[in-house]
Scaffold this active site. Structure first.
Site, PDB file in Angstrom:
ATOM      1  N   HIS A 243     -38.650  23.480 -50.667  1.00  0.00           N
ATOM      2  CA  HIS A 243     -37.809  24.518 -50.416  1.00  0.00           C
ATOM      3  C   HIS A 243     -36.633  23.773 -49.064  1.00  0.00           C
ATOM      4  CE1 HIS A 243     -41.231  27.321 -50.774  1.00  0.00           C
ATOM      5  NE2 HIS A 243     -41.694  26.515 -49.909  1.00  0.00           N
TER       6      HIS A 243
HETATM    7  O1  RIB Z   1     -42.123  29.095 -46.384  1.00  0.00           O
HETATM    8  C1  RIB Z   1     -41.316  27.964 -46.892  1.00  0.00           C
HETATM    9  C2  RIB Z   1     -40.740  27.669 -45.625  1.00  0.00           C
HETATM   10  O2  RIB Z   1     -41.888  27.276 -44.461  1.00  0.00           O
HETATM   11  C3  RIB Z   1     -40.152  26.007 -45.078  1.00  0.00           C
HETATM   12  O3  RIB Z   1     -39.184  25.817 -44.000  1.00  0.00           O
HETATM   13  C4  RIB Z   1     -41.607  24.889 -45.185  1.00  0.00           C
HETATM   14  O4  RIB Z   1     -40.633  24.119 -44.388  1.00  0.00           O
HETATM   15  C5  RIB Z   1     -41.566  26.376 -43.745  1.00  0.00           C
HETATM   16  O5  RIB Z   1     -41.178  25.763 -43.246  1.00  0.00           O
END
Ligand code: RIB
Ligand code: CA
Length: 313
Positions: A243
């Site tokens: 992500h």
């Molecule tokens: O949903 C994914 C996000 O939530 C990413 O930033 C992961 O690190 C968590 O913070």
């Protein structure tokens, strides 16, 4: 091209960690003014420790790391140890960092930096719940127009939620903060699950990092070996979604990504759909566009960038 000045706001988290490494490995494009930590994947006491561990892994104990909010603006904290492990960085052997945590609160650092630096010259890169960013905007509304751009990881539309059927984790943890930021008027680029779920840590991609045969390469591969198991089990995918590095990769190579300027609003009332990013992708309302909503990326180019840059550390 002059390097872009950034403040990275983060809740490490293995994917946050790769984003921090990518930023610190890219001094031509990115000058990290500071790292502000927020409660999210794990409590603040661990996110600020993890950020300092990553800076030391990157050989950058000089970076200023700050602790910000230890809770959302007006809700109890929800964490994600089931994804990231108890430490938030499960996978590699961890160590106690020796570099200092700055005494100043991260929210005050954001305000002070935006007031000091020339208007329009600082980009905010939130990788976790938006509690610090929203708190800074509430305490000092004058700084909003001084922000160059906010490039954040959060939200979901076609990909739907990952922490509830309707909501993505970063938005769900602090929906009031997300609402403040999205209504602030700042220039916003959003990396939702719609794009991050196309950035999967497949086995060859993790082995390419391990085969760098450097301490950073091994540390990163071991983090991702742990990180990917949750999503593989949940989605049956062939890797975990990386992500947060999408935010940093966008600053370095924006042409890896594509999206659409649309209106996005946050559900803050309904318990059923709390934290949902209501994205008007098809323009069916007359609500004015407020974000560049990224929907796609060149995944091979993304992982090549990460591997090539981490090889520099
Ligand atoms: O949903 C994914 C996000 O939530 C990413 O930033 C992961 O690190 C968590 O913070
Ligand atoms: Ca994160």
């Amino acid at each position: 091209m002059t390097a872009r000045k950034v403040i990275i706001d983060t809740d490490p988290g293995q994917d946050d960690a790769v984003a921090l490494l990518l930023a610190l490995a890219s001094p031509e494009e990115i000058t990290v003014l500071g790292i502000t930590c927020v409660a999210g994947n794990v409590p603040l006491s661990l996110t600020q420790r993890n950020a300092r561990i990553i800076c030391e892994v990157a050989g950058r104990p000089d970076v200023a790391v700050f602790a910000g909010r230890d809770a959302p603006l007006c809700r109890p904290l929800v964490t994600a140890e089931e994804v990231h492990g108890k430490t938030g960085l499960d996978g590699p052997d961890l160590f106690e960092p020796t570099m200092p945590l700055q005494a100043q609160n991260g929210v005050d650092f954001i305000i002070e930096t935006l007031r000091r630096e020339p208007a329009g010259s600082v980009t905010l890169c939130p990788l976790g719940p938006l509690s610090n960013i929203a708190a800074a905007f509430q305490a000092a509304p004058d700084i909003v127009e001084r922000v160059q751009e906010i490039v954040l990881m959060g939200g979901a539309y076609f990909e739907v939620g990952n922490v509830t059927p309707a909501a993505e984790f970063n938005i769900y943890v602090d929906p009031e903060a997300a609402d403040i930021v999205l209504k602030s008027g700042a220039e916003i680029t959003m990396m939702p699950l719609d794009v991050t779920h196309k950035a999967l840590t497949t086995r060859p991609r993790i082995e390419a990092l391990r085969n760098l045969n450097t301490s950073v390469g091994h540390f990163t591969a071991e983090m991702l070996d742990f990180f990917e198991r949750f999503d593989i089990e949940k989605y049956g995918s062939d890797g975990g979604p990386l992500h947060d590095p999408c935010v940093i990769a966008y600053l370095i190579q924006p042409n890896l990504f594509s999206g659409r300027r649309i209106n996005v609003e946050i559900e803050t009332q309904s318990e059923l759909t709390l934290g949902m990013t209501v994205a008007d992708w098809w323009g069916v309302t007359n609500r004015s566009p407020n974000v560049l909503f990224i929907g796609d990326l060149n995944a091979d180019g993304f992982f090549t960038l990460i591997t090539d840059r981490l090889a520099q550390l």
